[in-house]
Write a protein that holds these residues in place. Structure first.
Motif, PDB file in Angstrom:
ATOM      1  N   ALA A   6      70.402  44.960 172.452  1.00 59.28           N
ATOM      2  CA  ALA A   6      71.172  44.006 171.657  1.00 59.28           C
ATOM      3  C   ALA A   6      70.707  42.565 171.842  1.00 59.28           C
ATOM      4  CB  ALA A   6      72.661  44.114 172.011  1.00 59.28           C
ATOM      5  N   ASN A   7      69.927  42.300 172.883  1.00 55.19           N
ATOM      6  CA  ASN A   7      69.466  40.948 173.168  1.00 55.19           C
ATOM      7  C   ASN A   7      68.290  40.586 172.247  1.00 55.19           C
ATOM      8  OD1 ASN A   7      68.343  38.596 174.204  1.00 55.19           O
ATOM      9  ND2 ASN A   7      68.683  39.195 176.330  1.00 55.19           N
ATOM     10  N   PRO A   8      68.465  39.596 171.371  1.00 57.52           N
ATOM     11  CA  PRO A   8      67.390  39.215 170.437  1.00 57.52           C
ATOM     12  C   PRO A   8      66.085  38.807 171.125  1.00 57.52           C
ATOM     13  CG  PRO A   8      69.441  38.086 169.878  1.00 57.52           C
ATOM     14  CD  PRO A   8      69.666  38.791 171.182  1.00 57.52           C
ATOM     15  N   GLU A   9      66.173  38.366 172.361  1.00 65.01           N
ATOM     16  CA  GLU A   9      64.971  37.963 173.101  1.00 65.01           C
ATOM     17  C   GLU A   9      64.056  39.157 173.399  1.00 65.01           C
ATOM     18  OE1 GLU A   9      65.920  35.656 176.579  1.00 65.01           O
ATOM     19  OE2 GLU A   9      67.268  34.360 175.450  1.00 65.01           O
ATOM     20  N   ASN A  10      64.594  40.370 173.295  1.00 64.75           N
ATOM     21  CA  ASN A  10      63.808  41.569 173.592  1.00 64.75           C
ATOM     22  C   ASN A  10      63.223  42.222 172.346  1.00 64.75           C
ATOM     23  OD1 ASN A  10      64.348  41.322 176.364  1.00 64.75           O
ATOM     24  ND2 ASN A  10      66.295  42.368 176.124  1.00 64.75           N
ATOM     25  N   GLN A  11      63.336  41.557 171.217  1.00 64.56           N
ATOM     26  CA  GLN A  11      62.893  42.111 169.936  1.00 64.56           C
ATOM     27  C   GLN A  11      61.447  42.620 169.984  1.00 64.56           C
ATOM     28  OE1 GLN A  11      64.965  42.349 167.236  1.00 64.56           O
ATOM     29  NE2 GLN A  11      63.402  43.391 166.042  1.00 64.56           N
ATOM     30  N   ALA A  12      60.569  41.906 170.642  1.00 73.63           N
ATOM     31  CA  ALA A  12      59.151  42.274 170.680  1.00 73.63           C
ATOM     32  C   ALA A  12      58.872  43.493 171.565  1.00 73.63           C
ATOM     33  CB  ALA A  12      58.313  41.092 171.168  1.00 73.63           C
ATOM     34  N   THR A  13      59.804  43.829 172.441  1.00 75.58           N
ATOM     35  CA  THR A  13      59.578  44.940 173.364  1.00 75.58           C
ATOM     36  C   THR A  13      60.525  46.115 173.133  1.00 75.58           C
ATOM     37  OG1 THR A  13      60.959  43.833 175.014  1.00 75.58           O
ATOM     38  CG2 THR A  13      58.578  43.503 175.184  1.00 75.58           C
ATOM     39  N   LEU A  14      61.112  46.197 171.946  1.00 72.49           N
ATOM     40  CA  LEU A  14      61.995  47.330 171.650  1.00 72.49           C
ATOM     41  C   LEU A  14      61.189  48.628 171.697  1.00 72.49           C
ATOM     42  CD1 LEU A  14      64.177  45.972 168.700  1.00 72.49           C
ATOM     43  CD2 LEU A  14      64.866  46.308 171.076  1.00 72.49           C
ATOM     44  N   PRO A  15      61.804  49.694 172.187  1.00 66.53           N
ATOM     45  CA  PRO A  15      61.065  50.961 172.299  1.00 66.53           C
ATOM     46  C   PRO A  15      60.897  51.658 170.949  1.00 66.53           C
ATOM     47  CG  PRO A  15      63.343  51.269 172.969  1.00 66.53           C
ATOM     48  CD  PRO A  15      63.163  49.792 172.712  1.00 66.53           C
ATOM     49  N   ASP A  16      59.907  52.534 170.909  1.00 66.66           N
ATOM     50  CA  ASP A  16      59.691  53.380 169.737  1.00 66.66           C
ATOM     51  C   ASP A  16      60.438  54.699 169.892  1.00 66.66           C
ATOM     52  OD1 ASP A  16      57.601  51.716 168.341  1.00 66.66           O
ATOM     53  OD2 ASP A  16      56.678  51.971 170.306  1.00 66.66           O
ATOM     54  N   ILE A  17      60.588  55.131 171.154  1.00 65.21           N
ATOM     55  CA  ILE A  17      61.283  56.375 171.479  1.00 65.21           C
ATOM     56  C   ILE A  17      62.247  56.097 172.624  1.00 65.21           C
ATOM     57  CG2 ILE A  17      61.041  58.731 172.378  1.00 65.21           C
ATOM     58  CD1 ILE A  17      58.244  58.822 171.189  1.00 65.21           C
ATOM     59  N   ILE A  18      63.436  56.694 172.543  1.00 64.77           N
ATOM     60  CA  ILE A  18      64.399  56.646 173.648  1.00 64.77           C
ATOM     61  C   ILE A  18      64.677  58.077 174.091  1.00 64.77           C
ATOM     62  CG2 ILE A  18      66.799  56.173 174.307  1.00 64.77           C
ATOM     63  CD1 ILE A  18      66.759  53.776 172.397  1.00 64.77           C
ATOM     64  N   GLN A  55      70.848  45.699 163.367  1.00 62.33           N
ATOM     65  CA  GLN A  55      70.305  44.410 163.789  1.00 62.33           C
ATOM     66  C   GLN A  55      68.944  44.545 164.472  1.00 62.33           C
ATOM     67  OE1 GLN A  55      73.511  43.586 166.380  1.00 62.33           O
ATOM     68  NE2 GLN A  55      74.966  43.714 164.703  1.00 62.33           N
ATOM     69  N   LEU A  56      68.539  45.758 164.813  1.00 63.91           N
ATOM     70  CA  LEU A  56      67.299  45.938 165.567  1.00 63.91           C
ATOM     71  C   LEU A  56      66.060  45.747 164.703  1.00 63.91           C
ATOM     72  CD1 LEU A  56      68.262  48.983 167.816  1.00 63.91           C
ATOM     73  CD2 LEU A  56      68.382  46.548 168.360  1.00 63.91           C
ATOM     74  N   GLY A  57      66.137  46.114 163.445  1.00 70.53           N
ATOM     75  CA  GLY A  57      65.000  45.932 162.550  1.00 70.53           C
ATOM     76  C   GLY A  57      63.808  46.807 162.888  1.00 70.53           C
ATOM     77  N   LYS A  58      64.054  47.925 163.545  1.00 69.34           N
ATOM     78  CA  LYS A  58      62.977  48.823 163.941  1.00 69.34           C
ATOM     79  C   LYS A  58      63.504  50.246 163.991  1.00 69.34           C
ATOM     80  CE  LYS A  58      59.664  49.596 167.629  1.00 69.34           C
ATOM     81  NZ  LYS A  58      59.051  49.070 168.829  1.00 69.34           N
ATOM     82  N   LYS A  59      62.695  51.191 163.543  1.00 65.61           N
ATOM     83  CA  LYS A  59      63.079  52.598 163.647  1.00 65.61           C
ATOM     84  C   LYS A  59      62.798  53.067 165.071  1.00 65.61           C
ATOM     85  CE  LYS A  59      62.008  57.212 161.915  1.00 65.61           C
ATOM     86  NZ  LYS A  59      61.963  57.829 163.224  1.00 65.61           N
TER      87      LYS A  59
END
Length: 135
Positions: free
Chosen positions: A50-62, A86-90
């Protein structure tokens, strides 16, 4: 096999340190993904996502365990569904548990954001298959 170009980061949410160590080692040995982040409960993971500062490091798989302290896998999914837009990523989510209960399996499969329910331990071949499907 070398790292997939499409899968840069994997997130493991699990409080079982031995299982997490083994999964990380397997992902590394099979060169499935260059970055792995881990959280010992769902709350820490939701806070990270949920932290916008982590947008560049969001995972592809959980890889999400069900039974954890603080926030279990079910509560994580309830919160994940709320922040997902809000994540903007699949992000592909796999629930992983040692539970073979049909109730748990059916509940996980009823959540549209859960791609599959996997029973621990996940074999190396199954792990490779999952990465290939997500790539």
């Amino acid at each position: 096999m070398t790292f997939s170009e499409n899968i840069k980061t994997v997130c493991v949410i699990d409080d079982d340190k031995i299982y997490v160590y083994g999964l990380k080692k397997l992902i590394s040995i099979k060169q499935l993904c260059p970055n792995l982040i881990e959280f010992e409960n769902g709350k820490l993971a939701i806070d990270f996502l949920a932290n916008p500062e982590n947008q560049a490091t969001l995972p592809d798989i959980i890889f999400l365990d069900i039974n954890m302290p603080v926030m279990d896998g079910w509560d994580f999914m309830d919160n994940y569904v709320k922040i997902k837009p809000q994540l903007g990523k699949k992000i592909t989510v796999y629930m992983i548990s040692s539970s073979i209960s049909n109730e748990d399996i059916d509940r996980a499969k009823s959540i549209s954001d859960v791609s599959d329910y996997l029973i621990k331990p996940v074999s190396p071949n199954k792990l490779i298959e999952l990465f290939n499907m997500a790539a």
